[in-house]
Design an enzyme around this catalytic site. Sequence first.
Site, mmCIF file in Angstrom:
data_model
loop_
_atom_site.group_PDB
_atom_site.id
_atom_site.type_symbol
_atom_site.label_atom_id
_atom_site.label_comp_id
_atom_site.label_asym_id
_atom_site.label_seq_id
_atom_site.Cartn_x
_atom_site.Cartn_y
_atom_site.Cartn_z
ATOM 1 N N PRO A 43 14.926 -25.070 18.908
ATOM 2 C CG PRO A 43 13.175 -24.398 17.529
ATOM 3 C CD PRO A 43 14.445 -25.191 17.520
ATOM 4 C CG ASN A 44 10.599 -22.994 22.120
ATOM 5 O OD1 ASN A 44 10.657 -21.929 22.704
ATOM 6 N ND2 ASN A 44 10.099 -23.117 20.902
ATOM 7 N NE ARG B 102 7.891 -26.026 24.664
ATOM 8 C CZ ARG B 102 8.323 -26.634 23.577
ATOM 9 N NH1 ARG B 102 9.548 -27.128 23.535
ATOM 10 N NH2 ARG B 102 7.543 -26.749 22.523
ATOM 11 C CE1 TYR C 232 8.313 -31.136 23.871
ATOM 12 C CE2 TYR C 232 6.990 -29.543 25.077
ATOM 13 C CZ TYR C 232 7.377 -30.113 23.880
ATOM 14 O OH TYR C 232 6.847 -29.669 22.703
ATOM 15 C CG ASN D 192 14.842 -32.758 20.159
ATOM 16 O OD1 ASN D 192 13.961 -32.405 19.389
ATOM 17 N ND2 ASN D 192 14.651 -32.892 21.466
ATOM 18 C CB ALA E 90 9.127 -25.816 16.438
ATOM 19 C CD GLU F 287 12.997 -36.619 12.710
ATOM 20 O OE1 GLU F 287 13.259 -36.935 11.522
ATOM 21 O OE2 GLU F 287 11.869 -36.263 13.080
ATOM 22 C CG HIS G 77 11.020 -35.742 17.812
ATOM 23 N ND1 HIS G 77 11.189 -34.416 17.511
ATOM 24 C CD2 HIS G 77 11.123 -36.400 16.638
ATOM 25 C CE1 HIS G 77 11.357 -34.277 16.210
ATOM 26 N NE2 HIS G 77 11.329 -35.471 15.651
ATOM 27 N NE ARG H 234 3.369 -32.385 21.412
ATOM 28 C CZ ARG H 234 4.383 -31.545 21.504
ATOM 29 N NH1 ARG H 234 5.627 -31.970 21.310
ATOM 30 N NH2 ARG H 234 4.171 -30.283 21.781
#
Lengths: 146, 146, 146, 146, 146, 146, 146, 146, 146, 146, 146, 146
Positions: free
Chosen positions: G9-10, G17, G22, G73, G76, G97, G99, G106
């Site tokens: 998502p996103n 964003r 990012y 990735n 969230a 995995e 990111h 964070r």
Amino acid sequence: MRLLVISGPNLNLLGTREPEIYGSSSLKGIETLLQTKAKQENIELDCFQSNFEGALVDRIQQASGQVEGILINAGAYTHTSIAIRDALLGIQIPYVELHLSNTFAREPFRHNSFLADHALGIVSGFGVMSYTLAMEGLLAHLRQIN
Amino acid sequence: MRLLVISGPNLNLLGTREPEIYGSSSLKGIETLLQTKAKQENIELDCFQSNFEGALVDRIQQASGQVEGILINAGAYTHTSIAIRDALLGIQIPYVELHLSNTFAREPFRHNSFLADHALGIVSGFGVMSYTLAMEGLLAHLRQIN
Amino acid sequence: MRLLVISGPNLNLLGTREPEIYGSSSLKGIETLLQTKAKQENIELDCFQSNFEGALVDRIQQASGQVEGILINAGAYTHTSIAIRDALLGIQIPYVELHLSNTFAREPFRHNSFLADHALGIVSGFGVMSYTLAMEGLLAHLRQIN
Amino acid sequence: MRLLVISGPNLNLLGTREPEIYGSSSLKGIETLLQTKAKQENIELDCFQSNFEGALVDRIQQASGQVEGILINAGAYTHTSIAIRDALLGIQIPYVELHLSNTFAREPFRHNSFLADHALGIVSGFGVMSYTLAMEGLLAHLRQIN
Amino acid sequence: MRLLVISGPNLNLLGTREPEIYGSSSLKGIETLLQTKAKQENIELDCFQSNFEGALVDRIQQASGQVEGILINAGAYTHTSIAIRDALLGIQIPYVELHLSNTFAREPFRHNSFLADHALGIVSGFGVMSYTLAMEGLLAHLRQIN
Amino acid sequence: MRLLVISGPNLNLLGTREPEIYGSSSLKGIETLLQTKAKQENIELDCFQSNFEGALVDRIQQASGQVEGILINAGAYTHTSIAIRDALLGIQIPYVELHLSNTFAREPFRHNSFLADHALGIVSGFGVMSYTLAMEGLLAHLRQIN
Amino acid sequence: MRLLVISGPNLNLLGTREPEIYGSSSLKGIETLLQTKAKQENIELDCFQSNFEGALVDRIQQASGQVEGILINAGAYTHTSIAIRDALLGIQIPYVELHLSNTFAREPFRHNSFLADHALGIVSGFGVMSYTLAMEGLLAHLRQIN
Amino acid sequence: MRLLVISGPNLNLLGTREPEIYGSSSLKGIETLLQTKAKQENIELDCFQSNFEGALVDRIQQASGQVEGILINAGAYTHTSIAIRDALLGIQIPYVELHLSNTFAREPFRHNSFLADHALGIVSGFGVMSYTLAMEGLLAHLRQIN
Amino acid sequence: MRLLVISGPNLNLLGTREPEIYGSSSLKGIETLLQTKAKQENIELDCFQSNFEGALVDRIQQASGQVEGILINAGAYTHTSIAIRDALLGIQIPYVELHLSNTFAREPFRHNSFLADHALGIVSGFGVMSYTLAMEGLLAHLRQIN
Amino acid sequence: MRLLVISGPNLNLLGTREPEIYGSSSLKGIETLLQTKAKQENIELDCFQSNFEGALVDRIQQASGQVEGILINAGAYTHTSIAIRDALLGIQIPYVELHLSNTFAREPFRHNSFLADHALGIVSGFGVMSYTLAMEGLLAHLRQIN
Amino acid sequence: MRLLVISGPNLNLLGTREPEIYGSSSLKGIETLLQTKAKQENIELDCFQSNFEGALVDRIQQASGQVEGILINAGAYTHTSIAIRDALLGIQIPYVELHLSNTFAREPFRHNSFLADHALGIVSGFGVMSYTLAMEGLLAHLRQIN
Amino acid sequence: MRLLVISGPNLNLLGTREPEIYGSSSLKGIETLLQTKAKQENIELDCFQSNFEGALVDRIQQASGQVEGILINAGAYTHTSIAIRDALLGIQIPYVELHLSNTFAREPFRHNSFLADHALGIVSGFGVMSYTLAMEGLLAHLRQIN
């Protein structure tokens, strides 16, 4: 057969440091006692003490292929050192965790041990005798399985 | 000198229950071994096992004035019984907590002990030998202080 | 085939104790119902109730070699007894944990179960029918694997 | 009478996904079995599976006024979805929570359920049979109260 | 000026779902009320409801560059969705979090909000009026700063 | 109709204290604004501020039988005072909790409120406008139910 | 050889964003880069993005028997989705995995991952390069073991 | 009117066990004192002590329909027994929880009570007098409401 | 002999505030009752109530050298005031903590007490009678030791 | 350009210690591989390993003004050393944290890292390749920003 | 230059209250000592003590624009008062937190401070000298920056 | 009289490391300042710094019988070293814990100290002046009691 006895930080103060908790024997005295007992049992014994976490890790690593069992009283590092845990697991030699005092009768941060869950056995609270009981238990175990 | 050996719930199953954890000796066998050792040490030994929390509390209470030390393997009650803790504290006789297996190598709910902080000492992980090491340690302690 | 049905503390009060939670059947009534169903299924059934933790441990131990499955509604001991857990594990007979009420709809201290993680299955919240569903589930399992 | 059977994420993989945990039946097979049983019981049955949380919420909402009970195996959403909980509470139809495996024998994050405290009852650990036992329990409950 | 009103899962049930908590207005009714008020304020209003977390994320993303403020009643996703939080932060448009009921008067799992710490403001507990108060507060804020 | 507006510790500093958090209006200014609005609404308004927890408790008690609703911005006492909570519950008059800033955007110890679970509604984060929105919401509620 | 690249998502907002977290590349740009690299490595690559948890679960399931490795990735959903975890475990294909940002720099709720403990490896914090490093690492692993 | 006085584990040791905490009266002495006082109040009194959790449960159940109030000093079981709690709730007779010592001045595990939240009242810390004060309080309550 | 009776915040509302919890007597009524009882016991009694934490601290300090015991019902401050605790410890006069209601039957934040661990004894749940029982217990203690 | 590669406790055992977790390459082998790659990239590389926490702190401090980036595999000290964290922050040189194994697939105490939140990026789980991927990522970052 | 010295609840008892913890000087004596030292340093000093949280808040607010630094020994309110914290932050004058005793050597609830994280510095454990050391440290800081 | 000043890991970087936190003085500079002050006070001073935990333990042990007080700024080891704690307790010499920065204004893992509860006093947040204030406080204490 050869065993290694490891003593951690502040155990070189034995006999002078808080004798109401740790008793009046010196580390020297304990090691002499263990050597005598070792001779009776017809085995060899290496003894080592250091206040340095890294030095204890080094010494454990060197034991690989040289000894068949380890007695370890890691003192304060028992509760904080993952490095010592990793060294012990890395060389895959059975070890007994021991303490002069009963750690559960003391401060809460002494109730956690990074060594306990992989130890062969644990002995605590018998003063100097914790060393000799631990040695007996380790020997019995090794003689059964070798 | 007279000692009491207390074994808690399910220890009557020894030899048949999960032998990969608890070993293949029966409780009977362990008690015979301890009696032999007691004779050598010239002491008397009472052995008691029950699955009832209340019965263990009763037996500990009756020990008041009759024995000079207690070896206790309270099994599962180690982790839940404040009543046994209170009984041991009530009669003020030194005791050693012992376990056949290394409880720290098992489920988290076995890591807590209501008996540990007042024990003279603790021995765990040596199988049947946990009983004999605990007896040695207790005897050495009693002979020094009596 | 023979099964054992165990009921724990206060279940002898069924029918009179807080009927809005536990329903209006008596334990006697439930056991009669189960016996009827057992006859239809052509199996034998032993029923046992006690308010004593030790008595429940004893009864479970005696089941070793005599029954092929256990239905257990341990009542309040579900949440506090490691001894009953150990007894069930010690005899290695499959068991189903059951409750008349939905324990998750009640006080937080009833959400923990010392029996659940090793149970074959769990049934709760169906009142008397929890007993019969648990029996069906257990029988189906046993007939598949025997 | 009409019931709704809801299956959540990854249950469409049944029979191929980790069969040592979830068994070898496909979801298709389970639904056929339930339909057969429904016919014997003279009721109608709707079956629905989705990997989408929102789709499950939608389907539950549509059940309002159409079915008299729900069997729900929400899979992983059991442990994370308050939205499904709210949908079930919003339509006020009795539901049974069910699982093929015993969730308490698995990872800690599967021990929490957002559905359990308002469920009529819970059945887990019996494999495919969890579905049929849950259906029996639900039917018995509905027939008593309608 | 254009605002977006977002309503999350189960809010399409308003008026029928648990009216003692959520009141008797339908979502349709609320949106009509808001449109009337918007006309008075001379602004445009988009309204959107979905039970799908992903659809809410999509809709929030599309608002980028199209609206100047957001009113969001995320329902159950308030408490579990980091994805909605990320979408709101990603487009950097001021938003007000609102709830029909007072969430602090309900279950503990409704006390946590993944949206609250970055919201411009929060309004809860006034039923339908939570929407209109939130809109007033948002408008006042936007008119001051644009 | 008569309302009471209560402001807690340090709110007398408004306009000078951390204006980037609390804005530049003085408490005097806010109260004048509220009085104007009250006249329009044809109601009477009492305003009270104190830095003393006990004085706030006293003032709330005196409101019993004199006002029909309370707006309370208890400042820091929101998070620590059970006494103020008890006073509000004791007189059983509906109240709205309000904050100038969004307390969830600040230190964790401001996330807990001893007043929230019994409040009619909550408004926070809109600066001075939190007071007027809270008053609107409270009035709407009172006019519906009286 | 064929790999699947999943973005959650996103991530379709990339480049617009929060660019300070990012970076300024779009997802399109990243996928083109990966396709170029794939050609050089002589493998095929499927790319998929969705904001729907359920759609991601669907896509992972379809990969069964079609690809030999997955780069994921999950954005969230990394921190909240047990359903995605279950899908990955269900098809038993190695996955990495990844990111863009360093999740440990964070918010605390980004420190937990439901995917990490079964991943082949983890790469985070290198922006777009996290994708290419993860692909290199996955390829090296697959070529060794196939 | 008839009351029941229940004393739990180790209270049979009163007078000999840790007198600096529990005082020097024997349980016999306390019960005689209470009987005298009961005669003055013209009521009947049953006294019961056991070290068995199950025996206490049995005795409480038998009280149903026979007594109008219970004084219970459950000793260590106060902190661990859900079974005793269930028994007391099952028979729905008002009870007062009492302790000789102030349990809040002792170990943390004595601060929790499974009996407190349903008790009529609690008295602790007054030694033997805790029994007589509790009896007074219980009598006053019963005489008001019968 | 002279005693001091301290009542904390909101106790001046007694008789009007939530009578289903606190009963229908006024504080005035309780103090008159205690004065009557004091005369019978031939002692003097000072009574004091305030809603201010600081005023309670002041009053306790002034008691130094003037009274021989204190009865304190600190109301909500019981759970939050370390200052009152310090004042009580500073003057070293024995005190009894008392509550009208059973605090363990209420909200969790009322289960903690900053006064309990140093109190002579605790009485709660008997309504007005909590005051008289506490006075009896305190007097008995003082007469034994003075 | 010059980089520093730091390896912490027990990494000197690589190849012999638990090869099923850490692979069969020696640290020597890894460093040779990295030097070859460094030559291709036209940069210089310093490698350092120690079992002493203090020695690692010393070496990091000496890097100040000499290297432009650091690759650090701090082994067990990753999870316990604030001193190494402080040294890295003190010299303000970008660093990448790397691990041979996937630390999240291991014991819980390896899930915390005192280095992660300030690292440029993190690579774990790729065995020896974790070193080369980390070097690539670090170089790409440095070349962009220098 | 002018400084303010604030002393919180129970400090007016100094010299008489628990002298083994707080020493034998009276607050009067301490303030005289500080005034003497102030004259030597050529500064003016205001001293204030109260047992009322609100009075301390009032006094701190009045200091705004009148003093350049504050010494605060807030006593028990250190651990519970967010209102005092807010007052100190509201006036933005540097302050030093001080304690006569070492609060970390006392009860756990004294380990938390609502004032510490914004203090210029902290001094504790030196008895009366904590006041003079804190004054020296504050003066040195102010003279450097003014 | 002779004192020992101990500085832990990374303090040798003072003046270059994060000067906005630790100031611009070098450790050398601080030690010179302290020696000057020592001469004025007519005492002798030993200064020691190391990045090795074991070296700090050794140095503390050697101080036994040689110095009358210790000033210790253990840096990062303050938060992790039980060995340094044990060494300080073992030699039974009063010590003051000091920090240049206010550790409570920094990361949570710096809020715990293994040295604080046995320290004579604590000084933090005054930069270099923390050393001189700590020395004054220690000297005053020693001169009073010797």
